[in-house]
Structures are given as C-alpha cells and as structure tokens.
Design a protein around this motif. Sequence first.
Motif, PDB file in Angstrom:
ATOM      1  N   LEU A 172     -25.041   6.747 -17.042  1.00 41.15           N
ATOM      2  CA  LEU A 172     -24.976   7.627 -18.218  1.00 41.15           C
ATOM      3  C   LEU A 172     -26.216   7.456 -19.095  1.00 41.15           C
ATOM      4  N   ALA A 173     -26.683   6.225 -19.245  1.00 41.39           N
ATOM      5  CA  ALA A 173     -27.887   5.982 -20.044  1.00 41.39           C
ATOM      6  C   ALA A 173     -29.100   6.655 -19.417  1.00 41.39           C
ATOM      7  N   MET A 174     -29.223   6.628 -18.091  1.00 41.36           N
ATOM      8  CA  MET A 174     -30.331   7.313 -17.437  1.00 41.36           C
ATOM      9  C   MET A 174     -30.221   8.829 -17.604  1.00 41.36           C
ATOM     10  N   PHE A 175     -28.997   9.332 -17.568  1.00 37.16           N
ATOM     11  CA  PHE A 175     -28.779  10.774 -17.734  1.00 37.16           C
ATOM     12  C   PHE A 175     -29.234  11.251 -19.104  1.00 37.16           C
ATOM     13  N   TYR A 176     -28.844  10.547 -20.154  1.00 35.05           N
ATOM     14  CA  TYR A 176     -29.208  10.969 -21.504  1.00 35.05           C
ATOM     15  C   TYR A 176     -30.669  10.644 -21.829  1.00 35.05           C
ATOM     16  N   SER A 177     -31.268   9.692 -21.109  1.00 33.15           N
ATOM     17  CA  SER A 177     -32.681   9.376 -21.357  1.00 33.15           C
ATOM     18  C   SER A 177     -33.579  10.544 -20.968  1.00 33.15           C
ATOM     19  N   ILE A 178     -33.180  11.313 -19.968  1.00 35.65           N
ATOM     20  CA  ILE A 178     -33.989  12.465 -19.552  1.00 35.65           C
ATOM     21  C   ILE A 178     -34.050  13.503 -20.666  1.00 35.65           C
ATOM     22  N   PHE A 179     -32.954  13.726 -21.369  1.00 39.03           N
ATOM     23  CA  PHE A 179     -32.952  14.689 -22.467  1.00 39.03           C
ATOM     24  C   PHE A 179     -33.812  14.193 -23.630  1.00 39.03           C
ATOM     25  N   VAL A 180     -33.798  12.887 -23.865  1.00 38.87           N
ATOM     26  CA  VAL A 180     -34.629  12.343 -24.941  1.00 38.87           C
ATOM     27  C   VAL A 180     -36.108  12.488 -24.610  1.00 38.87           C
ATOM     28  N   LEU A 181     -36.474  12.310 -23.335  1.00 37.77           N
ATOM     29  CA  LEU A 181     -37.873  12.487 -22.946  1.00 37.77           C
ATOM     30  C   LEU A 181     -38.345  13.918 -23.173  1.00 37.77           C
ATOM     31  N   MET A 182     -37.444  14.879 -23.039  1.00 35.68           N
ATOM     32  CA  MET A 182     -37.809  16.270 -23.334  1.00 35.68           C
ATOM     33  C   MET A 182     -38.149  16.452 -24.801  1.00 35.68           C
TER      34      MET A 182
ATOM     35  N   VAL B 286     -23.044  16.984 -11.368  1.00 40.04           N
ATOM     36  CA  VAL B 286     -22.567  16.896  -9.987  1.00 40.04           C
ATOM     37  C   VAL B 286     -22.656  15.461  -9.470  1.00 40.04           C
ATOM     38  N   SER B 287     -23.783  14.806  -9.735  1.00 35.83           N
ATOM     39  CA  SER B 287     -23.971  13.434  -9.251  1.00 35.83           C
ATOM     40  C   SER B 287     -22.970  12.475  -9.891  1.00 35.83           C
ATOM     41  N   LEU B 288     -22.818  12.565 -11.203  1.00 36.85           N
ATOM     42  CA  LEU B 288     -21.904  11.657 -11.885  1.00 36.85           C
ATOM     43  C   LEU B 288     -20.445  11.940 -11.538  1.00 36.85           C
ATOM     44  N   PHE B 289     -20.141  13.196 -11.277  1.00 40.51           N
ATOM     45  CA  PHE B 289     -18.764  13.527 -10.908  1.00 40.51           C
ATOM     46  C   PHE B 289     -18.364  12.821  -9.616  1.00 40.51           C
ATOM     47  N   TYR B 290     -19.187  12.900  -8.582  1.00 42.48           N
ATOM     48  CA  TYR B 290     -18.854  12.236  -7.317  1.00 42.48           C
ATOM     49  C   TYR B 290     -18.942  10.716  -7.446  1.00 42.48           C
ATOM     50  N   PHE B 291     -19.829  10.240  -8.292  1.00 39.21           N
ATOM     51  CA  PHE B 291     -19.926   8.803  -8.506  1.00 39.21           C
ATOM     52  C   PHE B 291     -18.662   8.252  -9.155  1.00 39.21           C
ATOM     53  N   PHE B 292     -18.192   8.938 -10.203  1.00 36.71           N
ATOM     54  CA  PHE B 292     -16.980   8.484 -10.876  1.00 36.71           C
ATOM     55  C   PHE B 292     -15.735   8.722 -10.021  1.00 36.71           C
ATOM     56  N   LYS B 293     -15.754   9.749  -9.203  1.00 36.65           N
ATOM     57  CA  LYS B 293     -14.596  10.011  -8.343  1.00 36.65           C
ATOM     58  C   LYS B 293     -14.427   8.911  -7.311  1.00 36.65           C
ATOM     59  N   LEU B 294     -15.546   8.350  -6.829  1.00 39.83           N
ATOM     60  CA  LEU B 294     -15.460   7.231  -5.887  1.00 39.83           C
ATOM     61  C   LEU B 294     -14.992   5.950  -6.574  1.00 39.83           C
ATOM     62  N   MET B 295     -15.278   5.831  -7.846  1.00 35.98           N
ATOM     63  CA  MET B 295     -14.867   4.636  -8.575  1.00 35.98           C
ATOM     64  C   MET B 295     -13.395   4.674  -8.961  1.00 35.98           C
ATOM     65  N   SER B 296     -12.820   5.852  -9.037  1.00 41.52           N
ATOM     66  CA  SER B 296     -11.423   5.985  -9.442  1.00 41.52           C
ATOM     67  C   SER B 296     -10.521   5.850  -8.222  1.00 41.52           C
ATOM     68  N   ASP B 297      -9.482   5.043  -8.335  1.00 41.34           N
ATOM     69  CA  ASP B 297      -8.551   4.850  -7.233  1.00 41.34           C
ATOM     70  C   ASP B 297      -7.717   6.101  -6.980  1.00 41.34           C
ATOM     71  N   GLU B 298      -7.279   6.733  -8.047  1.00 39.77           N
ATOM     72  CA  GLU B 298      -6.420   7.901  -7.911  1.00 39.77           C
ATOM     73  C   GLU B 298      -7.215   9.203  -7.853  1.00 39.77           C
ATOM     74  N   GLY B 299      -8.485   9.170  -8.198  1.00 40.29           N
ATOM     75  CA  GLY B 299      -9.293  10.388  -8.190  1.00 40.29           C
ATOM     76  C   GLY B 299      -8.864  11.409  -9.223  1.00 40.29           C
ATOM     77  N   ASN B 300      -8.320  10.940 -10.363  1.00 40.34           N
ATOM     78  CA  ASN B 300      -7.798  11.828 -11.400  1.00 40.34           C
ATOM     79  C   ASN B 300      -8.900  12.271 -12.356  1.00 40.34           C
ATOM     80  N   ILE B 301      -9.940  12.880 -11.814  1.00 43.84           N
ATOM     81  CA  ILE B 301     -11.027  13.399 -12.629  1.00 43.84           C
ATOM     82  C   ILE B 301     -11.502  14.688 -11.988  1.00 43.84           C
TER      83      ILE B 301
END
Length: 256
Positions: A237-247, A153-168
């Motif tokens: 993205l690196a922070m997102f996948y780091s949480i899974f590695v810590l598990m 959810v967090s990354l979706f809104y983050f990337f949607k703000l970065m995209s000019d056309e919002g095509n995600i």
Amino acid sequence: MAFYNQQPQGNFYNQIPQQQQSQFASSNPVSTSYPAFGGVQGTMDSQFAPSGSMNSSNNSGVELSKGILAAFSTSGYPNEPPLLEEIGINFQHIKLKTLAVLNPRGGFIGPEIRNDADLAGPLLFCLIFGLFLLLAGKVQFDYIYGVALFGTVSLFYFFKLMSDEGNISFSGTASVLGYCLLPLVPIAFVGIFLDLNNFFGYLLSALSIVWSTYSASGIFVAVLGVRNIRLLIAYPLAMFYSIFVLMAIFVEKTAN
C-alpha cells in the motif's frame, strides 16, 4: 295458491324502523346503494366495487399526477428511497467512510464501512487530485487512472491470496484504495502554490503516505479478518500511494 300470488309489500330496507335505518347508515358511511331489482333494493359495500377502474391514486391514497408530463415530474410514492441511493450512491456511507479515513484511530470500523463498495467517493477524490495537479501545470490524468487501475488489480489478487475465506471483492478493494487517497489530495493542492521538490515537500509527502497507508491497512485488516500481518499489508500500500505522491512532487519536463 294464495301464498305464491302474494306480492311484496315493499322492499326489506323500507320495512326497518327509521331509527334503525339511521344507525345502519352511520355505521356504514361508505356503502354504495344500488337501485331496486325485482322489488328489492340492496346495498353493497365499496370494497366489492370493481377494481379495474382507472384512477390516479396508489394504495396509500396519495394522488399522483396524470398525463405524459407525470413521467418528468418529481412526484412519487411515500417512503420511496432517493434516486441516488437506488443507483448505489449513499451519502451517509460516503460520510462514514471518509471520517474513518481522516480519523483511522477514531474507533471500531463497522460492517457498513467494511462491506461498502461505493465508488462515487474514490472517483471524486481522483478527479480532485488530478484537477489540483492540472492547476499546478501537471497534466497527469492518464497516469492517475492507469496507476489506479493496475494497482487495484494487483492488490486485489494479492489480498485475496492472503485471505483464507476470500471475502473481498474487486469493487471493495477499489473503494478502500480510493477513499484512502484523500490524505494525498492536500499535497496536490499545496503544489499549486509551493515547490514540493525540497525537504519540506518530502517531509509533507512522507506524512501523507504514512497517513494513507495506515488508514488503508487498518480497513483491509478488518475486511480480511486477519491479524499480526498489518505490516505485510502496509508495504504494498505504501508503494501504491508513493507513486501518486511522485506525480505531485516532480514536474514532467518537456523538450524545447
């Protein structure tokens, strides 16, 4: 008058010579004959036959089974897509997207990979990741799906703000993040046999995080259609996948 009292001497078809009758029959093999009416016997082609008759064949002439057991049979119409493709599970797309993650520098990321919002592969990889953690004595299914949902959810809104056309889309974001979790699955598998809370485990985990981050950032750059901001996309993205590695590295301590 004598003209009106004249009776027909036979039907019209019988007055045709026998040779012409045989030629007519050979050129119309599917004609349907009807009995004489009023002294005249006619023929009608089968295409004018009533169409409301019940039969078990489709338009292509393939016979289908009858009865209530036909609902549970495997018979179907020709060129009908498989059931898994009808519900959105395309094994060819799963294969292409998995190869794109395993080999991020393999070539151009086509539109069939960018626009694919398949969630069957991500759910499978999350399940395998959690199963390997379970075999290592780490019951963390709730953390896996909780972090995956919140991070998506967090990354979706983050990337949607970065995209000019919002095509995600949200499903497309979840699909990319789930597929790029694949390089972290071997970490959980190694954790079954070895202790990862050491230098070797940290090094192997760091390589897996870089692999997943590089693959995911490359796909998101292609989806968003942006340039020169790949490092900005790779950081969350690196922070997102780091949480899974810590598990996979640390073991949850239980109170005695």
